[in-house]
Design a protein around this motif. Structure first.
Motif, PDB file in Angstrom:
ATOM      1  N   LYS A  18      11.437  39.626  34.314  1.00 15.91           N
ATOM      2  CA  LYS A  18      10.685  38.666  35.121  1.00 15.91           C
ATOM      3  C   LYS A  18       9.834  37.799  34.209  1.00 15.91           C
ATOM      4  CE  LYS A  18      10.488  41.509  39.264  1.00 15.91           C
ATOM      5  NZ  LYS A  18       9.651  42.213  40.224  1.00 15.91           N
ATOM      6  N   LYS A  19       9.813  36.528  34.508  1.00 14.15           N
ATOM      7  CA  LYS A  19       9.038  35.583  33.703  1.00 14.15           C
ATOM      8  C   LYS A  19       7.556  35.810  33.948  1.00 14.15           C
ATOM      9  CE  LYS A  19      12.499  33.125  32.130  1.00 14.15           C
ATOM     10  NZ  LYS A  19      12.911  33.111  30.807  1.00 14.15           N
ATOM     11  N   GLY A  20       6.784  35.500  32.938  1.00 14.75           N
ATOM     12  CA  GLY A  20       5.332  35.607  33.052  1.00 14.75           C
ATOM     13  C   GLY A  20       4.777  34.561  33.996  1.00 14.75           C
ATOM     14  N   GLY A  21       3.518  34.644  34.219  1.00 11.72           N
ATOM     15  CA  GLY A  21       2.873  33.724  35.129  1.00 11.72           C
ATOM     16  C   GLY A  21       2.213  32.592  34.409  1.00 11.72           C
ATOM     17  N   GLY A  22       0.958  32.602  34.503  1.00 10.15           N
ATOM     18  CA  GLY A  22       0.188  31.528  33.925  1.00 10.15           C
ATOM     19  C   GLY A  22      -0.721  30.930  34.978  1.00 10.15           C
ATOM     20  N   PHE A  23      -1.582  30.091  34.516  1.00 10.79           N
ATOM     21  CA  PHE A  23      -2.599  29.493  35.376  1.00 10.79           C
ATOM     22  C   PHE A  23      -1.988  28.644  36.492  1.00 10.79           C
ATOM     23  CE2 PHE A  23      -5.762  26.100  36.150  1.00 10.79           C
ATOM     24  CZ  PHE A  23      -6.765  26.898  36.687  1.00 10.79           C
ATOM     25  N   LEU A  24      -1.030  27.779  36.150  1.00  7.96           N
ATOM     26  CA  LEU A  24      -0.433  26.901  37.158  1.00  7.96           C
ATOM     27  C   LEU A  24       0.334  27.691  38.218  1.00  7.96           C
ATOM     28  CD1 LEU A  24       0.768  23.892  34.984  1.00  7.96           C
ATOM     29  CD2 LEU A  24      -1.224  24.031  36.481  1.00  7.96           C
ATOM     30  N   LYS A  25       1.004  28.744  37.790  1.00  8.11           N
ATOM     31  CA  LYS A  25       1.735  29.578  38.745  1.00  8.11           C
ATOM     32  C   LYS A  25       0.770  30.221  39.729  1.00  8.11           C
ATOM     33  CE  LYS A  25       4.820  33.568  39.002  1.00  8.11           C
ATOM     34  NZ  LYS A  25       5.539  34.574  38.209  1.00  8.11           N
ATOM     35  N   LYS A  26      -0.354  30.705  39.239  1.00  6.69           N
ATOM     36  CA  LYS A  26      -1.352  31.325  40.116  1.00  6.69           C
ATOM     37  C   LYS A  26      -1.896  30.328  41.131  1.00  6.69           C
ATOM     38  CE  LYS A  26      -2.697  34.894  36.870  1.00  6.69           C
ATOM     39  NZ  LYS A  26      -3.715  35.472  36.029  1.00  6.69           N
ATOM     40  N   ILE A  27      -2.151  29.104  40.684  1.00  6.09           N
ATOM     41  CA  ILE A  27      -2.646  28.077  41.607  1.00  6.09           C
ATOM     42  C   ILE A  27      -1.580  27.753  42.653  1.00  6.09           C
ATOM     43  CG2 ILE A  27      -3.276  25.631  41.804  1.00  6.09           C
ATOM     44  CD1 ILE A  27      -4.712  25.915  39.140  1.00  6.09           C
ATOM     45  N   PHE A  28      -0.334  27.530  42.209  1.00  8.09           N
ATOM     46  CA  PHE A  28       0.755  27.211  43.121  1.00  8.09           C
ATOM     47  C   PHE A  28       0.944  28.319  44.155  1.00  8.09           C
ATOM     48  CE2 PHE A  28       5.251  26.954  44.345  1.00  8.09           C
ATOM     49  CZ  PHE A  28       5.287  25.638  44.798  1.00  8.09           C
ATOM     50  N   TYR A  29       0.953  29.553  43.711  1.00 14.12           N
ATOM     51  CA  TYR A  29       1.105  30.681  44.626  1.00 14.12           C
ATOM     52  C   TYR A  29      -0.056  30.757  45.620  1.00 14.12           C
ATOM     53  CZ  TYR A  29       5.148  32.910  42.368  1.00 14.12           C
ATOM     54  OH  TYR A  29       6.407  33.212  41.904  1.00 14.12           O
ATOM     55  N   SER A  30      -1.267  30.544  45.142  1.00 17.10           N
ATOM     56  CA  SER A  30      -2.416  30.652  46.043  1.00 17.10           C
ATOM     57  C   SER A  30      -2.400  29.558  47.104  1.00 17.10           C
ATOM     58  CB  SER A  30      -3.722  30.610  45.255  1.00 17.10           C
ATOM     59  OG  SER A  30      -3.940  29.323  44.710  1.00 17.10           O
ATOM     60  N   LEU A  31      -1.875  28.389  46.773  1.00 18.03           N
ATOM     61  CA  LEU A  31      -1.818  27.292  47.746  1.00 18.03           C
ATOM     62  C   LEU A  31      -0.637  27.406  48.706  1.00 18.03           C
ATOM     63  CD1 LEU A  31      -2.736  24.266  45.473  1.00 18.03           C
ATOM     64  CD2 LEU A  31      -4.175  25.378  47.191  1.00 18.03           C
ATOM     65  N   ASN A  32       0.327  28.244  48.365  1.00 14.68           N
ATOM     66  CA  ASN A  32       1.542  28.348  49.173  1.00 14.68           C
ATOM     67  C   ASN A  32       1.784  29.759  49.677  1.00 14.68           C
ATOM     68  OD1 ASN A  32       2.842  25.602  49.006  1.00 14.68           O
ATOM     69  ND2 ASN A  32       2.338  26.019  46.882  1.00 14.68           N
ATOM     70  N   SER A  33       0.724  30.469  49.945  1.00 15.73           N
ATOM     71  CA  SER A  33       0.811  31.828  50.441  1.00 15.73           C
ATOM     72  C   SER A  33       0.373  31.873  51.905  1.00 15.73           C
ATOM     73  CB  SER A  33      -0.106  32.742  49.616  1.00 15.73           C
ATOM     74  OG  SER A  33      -0.115  34.035  50.158  1.00 15.73           O
ATOM     75  N   THR A  34       0.903  32.832  52.627  1.00 13.30           N
ATOM     76  CA  THR A  34       0.459  33.031  54.011  1.00 13.30           C
ATOM     77  C   THR A  34      -0.678  34.044  54.090  1.00 13.30           C
ATOM     78  OG1 THR A  34       2.158  34.718  54.328  1.00 13.30           O
ATOM     79  CG2 THR A  34       2.722  32.470  54.974  1.00 13.30           C
ATOM     80  N   VAL A  35      -1.043  34.607  52.952  1.00 13.36           N
ATOM     81  CA  VAL A  35      -2.130  35.578  52.888  1.00 13.36           C
ATOM     82  C   VAL A  35      -3.469  34.837  52.890  1.00 13.36           C
ATOM     83  CG1 VAL A  35      -3.172  37.403  51.482  1.00 13.36           C
ATOM     84  CG2 VAL A  35      -0.698  37.200  51.621  1.00 13.36           C
ATOM     85  N   GLY A  36      -4.451  35.395  53.564  1.00 14.91           N
ATOM     86  CA  GLY A  36      -5.773  34.775  53.589  1.00 14.91           C
ATOM     87  C   GLY A  36      -5.822  33.560  54.507  1.00 14.91           C
ATOM     88  N   PRO A  37      -6.630  32.562  54.156  1.00 17.50           N
ATOM     89  CA  PRO A  37      -6.825  31.418  55.048  1.00 17.50           C
ATOM     90  C   PRO A  37      -5.663  30.424  55.072  1.00 17.50           C
ATOM     91  CG  PRO A  37      -8.126  31.141  53.066  1.00 17.50           C
ATOM     92  CD  PRO A  37      -7.526  32.525  53.004  1.00 17.50           C
ATOM     93  N   ALA A  38      -4.687  30.541  54.189  1.00 23.14           N
ATOM     94  CA  ALA A  38      -3.509  29.659  54.139  1.00 23.14           C
ATOM     95  C   ALA A  38      -3.905  28.183  54.071  1.00 23.14           C
ATOM     96  CB  ALA A  38      -2.592  29.925  55.331  1.00 23.14           C
ATOM     97  N   LYS A  39      -4.898  27.878  53.271  1.00 19.96           N
ATOM     98  CA  LYS A  39      -5.409  26.509  53.185  1.00 19.96           C
ATOM     99  C   LYS A  39      -4.365  25.523  52.666  1.00 19.96           C
ATOM    100  CE  LYS A  39     -10.288  27.523  52.741  1.00 19.96           C
ATOM    101  NZ  LYS A  39     -11.488  27.399  51.914  1.00 19.96           N
ATOM    102  N   GLY A  40      -3.508  25.953  51.773  1.00 25.05           N
ATOM    103  CA  GLY A  40      -2.475  25.056  51.251  1.00 25.05           C
ATOM    104  C   GLY A  40      -1.573  24.548  52.350  1.00 25.05           C
ATOM    105  N   HIS A  41      -1.128  25.443  53.216  1.00 25.43           N
ATOM    106  CA  HIS A  41      -0.265  25.048  54.332  1.00 25.43           C
ATOM    107  C   HIS A  41      -1.013  24.139  55.304  1.00 25.43           C
ATOM    108  CE1 HIS A  41       3.214  27.429  53.338  1.00 25.43           C
ATOM    109  NE2 HIS A  41       2.453  28.497  53.160  1.00 25.43           N
ATOM    110  N   LYS A  42      -2.241  24.456  55.606  1.00 27.60           N
ATOM    111  CA  LYS A  42      -3.023  23.633  56.534  1.00 27.60           C
ATOM    112  C   LYS A  42      -3.234  22.232  55.980  1.00 27.60           C
ATOM    113  CE  LYS A  42      -5.405  27.560  58.568  1.00 27.60           C
ATOM    114  NZ  LYS A  42      -6.668  28.287  58.688  1.00 27.60           N
ATOM    115  N   ARG A  43      -3.500  22.130  54.696  1.00 28.17           N
ATOM    116  CA  ARG A  43      -3.700  20.811  54.085  1.00 28.17           C
ATOM    117  C   ARG A  43      -2.402  20.024  54.054  1.00 28.17           C
ATOM    118  NH1 ARG A  43      -7.866  23.490  50.310  1.00 28.17           N
ATOM    119  NH2 ARG A  43      -9.756  22.985  51.445  1.00 28.17           N
ATOM    120  N   LEU A  44      -1.263  20.706  53.895  1.00 29.60           N
ATOM    121  CA  LEU A  44       0.023  20.020  53.952  1.00 29.60           C
ATOM    122  C   LEU A  44       0.195  19.364  55.309  1.00 29.60           C
ATOM    123  CD1 LEU A  44       2.923  19.331  52.978  1.00 29.60           C
ATOM    124  CD2 LEU A  44       3.598  21.507  53.998  1.00 29.60           C
ATOM    125  N   LEU A  45      -0.141  20.081  56.357  1.00 26.05           N
ATOM    126  CA  LEU A  45       0.029  19.531  57.699  1.00 26.05           C
ATOM    127  C   LEU A  45      -0.889  18.342  57.923  1.00 26.05           C
ATOM    128  CD1 LEU A  45       0.507  22.793  59.753  1.00 26.05           C
ATOM    129  CD2 LEU A  45       2.201  21.322  58.702  1.00 26.05           C
TER     130      LEU A  45
END
Length: 87
Positions: A18-45
């Protein structure tokens, strides 16, 4: 919609491969997760409504052919539920 991280998708891949992560991956995942407040999805809408309000007629998708002339109409058809709250 994304539901990240894709744990099921990579469940059979050995950990060593499995490839490593990194800072950008963590940000991308946090904005596109259904866990927690899901702010990334809400902002997309919110962005979908804003984009639909602009004057334009050509839609250039990330994947697929460019839609010229009636791009906004197609965009509205696809995102109608998010724009107008219709199912």
């Amino acid at each position: 919609m994304f539901n990240l991280p894709p744990t099921e998708q990579y469940s059979k891949v050995p950990e060593a491969e499995k490839k490593g992560g990194g800072f950008l991956k963590k940000i991308f995942y946090s904005l596109n997760s259904t866990v927690g407040p899901a702010k990334g999805h809400k902002r997309l809408l919110m962005s979908v409504k804003r984009i639909y309000g602009w004057e334009w007629n050509t839609l250039i998708p990330c994947h697929g052919d460019t839609i010229e002339g009636n791009g906004k109409e197609i965009f509205g058809k696809i995102f109608d539920w998010h724009i107008n709250g219709k199912k």
